[in-house]
Design a protein around this motif. Sequence first.
Motif, PDB file in Angstrom:
ATOM      1  N   TYR A 154      -1.683 -31.483 -28.128  1.00  0.00           N
ATOM      2  CA  TYR A 154      -1.514 -31.014 -29.500  1.00  0.00           C
ATOM      3  C   TYR A 154      -0.346 -31.704 -30.196  1.00  0.00           C
ATOM      4  N   SER A 155      -0.447 -31.774 -31.504  1.00  0.00           N
ATOM      5  CA  SER A 155       0.672 -32.271 -32.307  1.00  0.00           C
ATOM      6  C   SER A 155       1.718 -31.165 -32.407  1.00  0.00           C
ATOM      7  N   ILE A 156       2.988 -31.573 -32.242  1.00  0.00           N
ATOM      8  CA  ILE A 156       4.084 -30.610 -32.200  1.00  0.00           C
ATOM      9  C   ILE A 156       5.198 -31.072 -33.127  1.00  0.00           C
ATOM     10  N   VAL A 157       5.647 -30.175 -33.982  1.00  0.00           N
ATOM     11  CA  VAL A 157       6.769 -30.440 -34.876  1.00  0.00           C
ATOM     12  C   VAL A 157       7.932 -29.563 -34.451  1.00  0.00           C
ATOM     13  N   SER A 158       9.005 -30.187 -34.009  1.00  0.00           N
ATOM     14  CA  SER A 158      10.182 -29.429 -33.602  1.00  0.00           C
ATOM     15  C   SER A 158      11.111 -29.237 -34.799  1.00  0.00           C
ATOM     16  N   LEU A 159      11.638 -28.036 -34.931  1.00  0.00           N
ATOM     17  CA  LEU A 159      12.643 -27.749 -35.959  1.00  0.00           C
ATOM     18  C   LEU A 159      14.051 -28.001 -35.437  1.00  0.00           C
ATOM     19  N   ASP A 160      14.179 -28.318 -34.147  1.00  0.00           N
ATOM     20  CA  ASP A 160      15.484 -28.546 -33.519  1.00  0.00           C
ATOM     21  C   ASP A 160      15.835 -30.029 -33.546  1.00  0.00           C
ATOM     22  N   ARG A 161      17.103 -30.320 -33.748  1.00  0.00           N
ATOM     23  CA  ARG A 161      17.552 -31.701 -33.909  1.00  0.00           C
ATOM     24  C   ARG A 161      17.407 -32.540 -32.643  1.00  0.00           C
ATOM     25  N   ASN A 162      17.416 -31.902 -31.491  1.00  0.00           N
ATOM     26  CA  ASN A 162      17.404 -32.653 -30.235  1.00  0.00           C
ATOM     27  C   ASN A 162      16.011 -32.810 -29.640  1.00  0.00           C
ATOM     28  N   LEU A 163      14.988 -32.361 -30.365  1.00  0.00           N
ATOM     29  CA  LEU A 163      13.631 -32.436 -29.842  1.00  0.00           C
ATOM     30  C   LEU A 163      12.743 -33.246 -30.786  1.00  0.00           C
ATOM     31  N   PRO A 164      11.666 -33.833 -30.268  1.00  0.00           N
ATOM     32  CA  PRO A 164      10.877 -34.769 -31.074  1.00  0.00           C
ATOM     33  C   PRO A 164       9.845 -34.097 -31.982  1.00  0.00           C
ATOM     34  N   ILE A 165       9.391 -34.880 -32.939  1.00  0.00           N
ATOM     35  CA  ILE A 165       8.196 -34.570 -33.711  1.00  0.00           C
ATOM     36  C   ILE A 165       7.105 -35.483 -33.175  1.00  0.00           C
ATOM     37  N   ILE A 166       5.983 -34.907 -32.763  1.00  0.00           N
ATOM     38  CA  ILE A 166       4.886 -35.663 -32.157  1.00  0.00           C
ATOM     39  C   ILE A 166       3.611 -35.371 -32.931  1.00  0.00           C
ATOM     40  N   ILE A 167       3.082 -36.385 -33.600  1.00  0.00           N
ATOM     41  CA  ILE A 167       1.820 -36.234 -34.319  1.00  0.00           C
ATOM     42  C   ILE A 167       0.796 -37.156 -33.668  1.00  0.00           C
ATOM     43  N   ASN A 168      -0.282 -36.565 -33.180  1.00  0.00           N
ATOM     44  CA  ASN A 168      -1.327 -37.322 -32.499  1.00  0.00           C
ATOM     45  C   ASN A 168      -2.384 -37.810 -33.476  1.00  0.00           C
ATOM     46  N   ASN A 183       4.811 -43.940 -41.180  1.00  0.00           N
ATOM     47  CA  ASN A 183       5.189 -42.533 -41.046  1.00  0.00           C
ATOM     48  C   ASN A 183       4.255 -41.847 -40.058  1.00  0.00           C
ATOM     49  N   HIS A 184       4.420 -40.543 -39.907  1.00  0.00           N
ATOM     50  CA  HIS A 184       3.642 -39.801 -38.915  1.00  0.00           C
ATOM     51  C   HIS A 184       2.173 -39.611 -39.297  1.00  0.00           C
ATOM     52  N   GLY A 185       1.824 -39.741 -40.574  1.00  0.00           N
ATOM     53  CA  GLY A 185       0.484 -39.348 -40.993  1.00  0.00           C
ATOM     54  C   GLY A 185       0.319 -37.841 -40.885  1.00  0.00           C
ATOM     55  N   TRP A 186       1.370 -37.128 -41.257  1.00  0.00           N
ATOM     56  CA  TRP A 186       1.436 -35.661 -41.125  1.00  0.00           C
ATOM     57  C   TRP A 186       1.309 -35.052 -42.527  1.00  0.00           C
ATOM     58  N   LEU A 187       0.221 -34.330 -42.766  1.00  0.00           N
ATOM     59  CA  LEU A 187      -0.027 -33.694 -44.056  1.00  0.00           C
ATOM     60  C   LEU A 187       0.327 -32.218 -43.925  1.00  0.00           C
ATOM     61  N   HIS A 188       1.510 -31.850 -44.402  1.00  0.00           N
ATOM     62  CA  HIS A 188       1.963 -30.476 -44.171  1.00  0.00           C
ATOM     63  C   HIS A 188       2.055 -29.684 -45.474  1.00  0.00           C
ATOM     64  N   LEU A 245      10.202 -44.705 -35.595  1.00  0.00           N
ATOM     65  CA  LEU A 245       8.996 -44.169 -34.986  1.00  0.00           C
ATOM     66  C   LEU A 245       8.620 -44.957 -33.742  1.00  0.00           C
ATOM     67  N   ILE A 246       8.048 -44.248 -32.785  1.00  0.00           N
ATOM     68  CA  ILE A 246       7.521 -44.870 -31.571  1.00  0.00           C
ATOM     69  C   ILE A 246       6.033 -44.563 -31.498  1.00  0.00           C
ATOM     70  N   TYR A 247       5.222 -45.596 -31.264  1.00  0.00           N
ATOM     71  CA  TYR A 247       3.786 -45.439 -31.106  1.00  0.00           C
ATOM     72  C   TYR A 247       3.448 -45.652 -29.629  1.00  0.00           C
ATOM     73  N   ILE A 248       2.887 -44.628 -28.999  1.00  0.00           N
ATOM     74  CA  ILE A 248       2.516 -44.737 -27.592  1.00  0.00           C
ATOM     75  C   ILE A 248       1.137 -44.114 -27.388  1.00  0.00           C
ATOM     76  N   SER A 249       0.579 -44.337 -26.215  1.00  0.00           N
ATOM     77  CA  SER A 249      -0.703 -43.718 -25.887  1.00  0.00           C
ATOM     78  C   SER A 249      -0.547 -42.195 -25.894  1.00  0.00           C
ATOM     79  N   ARG A 250      -1.537 -41.527 -26.387  1.00  0.00           N
ATOM     80  CA  ARG A 250      -1.467 -40.063 -26.499  1.00  0.00           C
ATOM     81  C   ARG A 250      -1.221 -39.439 -25.134  1.00  0.00           C
ATOM     82  N   PHE A 251      -0.250 -38.536 -25.081  1.00  0.00           N
ATOM     83  CA  PHE A 251       0.122 -37.959 -23.784  1.00  0.00           C
ATOM     84  C   PHE A 251       0.119 -36.438 -23.782  1.00  0.00           C
ATOM     85  N   ASN A 252      -0.110 -35.782 -24.921  1.00  0.00           N
ATOM     86  CA  ASN A 252      -0.161 -34.323 -24.923  1.00  0.00           C
ATOM     87  C   ASN A 252      -1.322 -33.862 -25.795  1.00  0.00           C
TER      88      ASN A 252
END
Length: 284
Positions: free
Chosen positions: A255-269, A63-68, A246-253
């Motif tokens: 900040y961690s960003i959670v999109s509420l929109d269906r067409n955009l990603p959730i990115i947890i660094n 999972n994302h390792g996102w504690l919300h 899930l996709i694991y890639i080298s960090r590219f941004n």
Amino acid sequence: MLKEHELTLQRYRELEPTLNVDAVVVGSGIMGLMIAKRLSDLGQQVAVLEPQHTFAYGASIKNHGWLHRGTAHSISIKDKEEARGVVQKLIYGYEYLRSYAYECIEEPFEPVYVLTEDEELAARAGWIWSEVGVDNELVARQKFLEMDQHISRESRFHIFKTQDLKINNRMLFKKLVSDISRSGGIVLKDVKYDYESEESLSISAGESSCRLKADTFIYATGANLNSQYQKLTGEDLSISYWKSHLIYISRFNPYSIVSLDRNLPIIINHLETSVINRAYDEVQ
């Protein structure tokens, strides 16, 4: 180290041919280990059985390792009081983990941002969060664009700064297993088991086997719960599960960003790695 607190079934078998405990927890994901930890804290003798070759084999580690604190769940529930109840439980878990496993929190001073391009959704999110107690701060779009150069200047995002955190799941599970073992708990992986009666199991690992007796059996087997229930009762629970990719890639941004929109990603660094999926996967 984790291995210092692991004993093989052969070792337990040498100590006693029949193991008697207060409770058996089947499954070593976050639910199973947390239950075992709380029971151990209450002075119960606990045995944790994991059929896989490693602890937290399934969704608990993938999972994302996102504690919300309820940011996403609260806006997906239409009834306000129901949403409040869900958020209260999430905040309880958030505060407990932040206190119990503070060393597992990664980059605690780095914020997680929630965003949406939908003005109506942004208004609903701001309203429901204020009603049910999800702390957030509206961020000026221009300020956010200055912080993150990867965001398109043509976007019309509504951005919120949250108190969400990132947690190192692997470190958390090692801590739980170690604490359960230190409290006298039995934690076994790669174990096969068969039902003997309502209060006993026969368990085996490799060439070693013994009987395990308890007053209480708790099944926390995640997506395998239905098959375990069928094995125990012969009945079907009719439970369905979803999964996201899930996709694991080298960090590219930054900040961690959670999109509420269906067409955009959730990115947890996580340090030098970004864990990504689409919000659409969550809905599917």
